[in-house]
Design an enzyme around this catalytic site. Structure first.
Site, PDB file in Angstrom:
ATOM      1  N   SER A   1       4.510   2.556   7.932  1.00  0.00           N
ATOM      2  CA  SER A   1       4.262   1.357   7.134  1.00  0.00           C
ATOM      3  C   SER A   1       5.501   1.001   6.348  1.00  0.00           C
ATOM      4  O   SER A   1       6.162   1.856   5.760  1.00  0.00           O
ATOM      5  CB  SER A   1       3.127   1.600   6.149  1.00  0.00           C
TER       6      SER A   1
ATOM      7  N   ASP B   1       0.106  -7.542   1.265  1.00  0.00           N
ATOM      8  CA  ASP B   1       0.553  -6.165   1.482  1.00  0.00           C
ATOM      9  C   ASP B   1       2.076  -6.079   1.577  1.00  0.00           C
ATOM     10  O   ASP B   1       2.636  -5.452   2.462  1.00  0.00           O
ATOM     11  CB  ASP B   1      -0.111  -5.555   2.720  1.00  0.00           C
TER      12      ASP B   1
ATOM     13  N   HIS C   1       0.819  -1.222   0.000  1.00  0.00           N
ATOM     14  CA  HIS C   1       0.000   0.000   0.000  1.00  0.00           C
ATOM     15  C   HIS C   1       0.850   1.269   0.000  1.00  0.00           C
ATOM     16  O   HIS C   1       0.368   2.334  -0.353  1.00  0.00           O
ATOM     17  CB  HIS C   1      -1.018  -0.003   1.155  1.00  0.00           C
TER      18      HIS C   1
END
Length: 177
Positions: A171, A95, A65
């Site tokens: 992230s 992911d 992402h």
């Protein structure tokens, strides 16, 4: 966004708590910082950013992402020097993305296996800012149902629930035990 990727994930009875202090020696943190990179690229009418870690010569692991929709990616080394990167692996279900940056000269970090109760440090670039270091403790390691990054279908995903003060932009970080 991060909430969309993690939406619906829950681990019953797990209440993660952040450790009060960082137990990783400052010398160790300093030695791994060159391998933690800020990733950025234009996508969906804005600049997306996140963090990544060098896992092999010229290869960076991050979350899918973080790079979804970006056609031009830059990874910034410590000191701010940016180098171009391309996606060589992209898995929207788990992911995970792997980037290649041919002119990157940062050392690779070893991978680890997380276990409940493990403590360490998260290194990342929250909100696209400067490198931040936060202590963490693993509250749970489990497999659960989640949505892929496009919210198109349900998938099984292995997750590590940590107690820490992390935010958007962290992230893609990797965690140092």
């Amino acid at each position: 966004g991060l909430t969309d990727v993690l939406g619906g994930i829950g681990v019953a009875g797990v209440v993660p708590e952040a450790p009060a202090s960082n137990r990783v020696p400052k010398e160790v943190l300093a030695s791994v910082q060159p391998s933690v990179l800020k990733i950025s690229g234009p996508a969906c009418g804005r600049v997306q950013s996140g963090s990544g870690v060098v896992v092999a010569p010229r290869l960076i692991a991050t979350n899918a992402h973080v790079v979804a929709g970006s056609e031009r990616l830059t990874v910034a080394e410590q000191g701010g020097r940016g180098v171009n990167a391309v996606v060589v692996h992209f898995d929207p279900e788990q992911d995970i993305a792997i980037l290649r940056a041919e002119s990157l000269d940062a050392p690779a970090l070893p991978t680890i296996t997380a276990a409940e109760g493990s403590q360490g440090s998260i290194l990342g670039f929250p909100n696209g800012g400067d490198l931040a270091i936060q202590p963490y403790e693993v509250a749970s390691v489990t497999t659960t149902r989640a949505r892929d990054i496009y919210d198109e279908r349900e998938v099984k995903r292995r997750i590590i629930v940590v107690g820490s003060m992390i935010g958007p932009g962290d992230s893609g970080t990797r965690h140092l035990l």
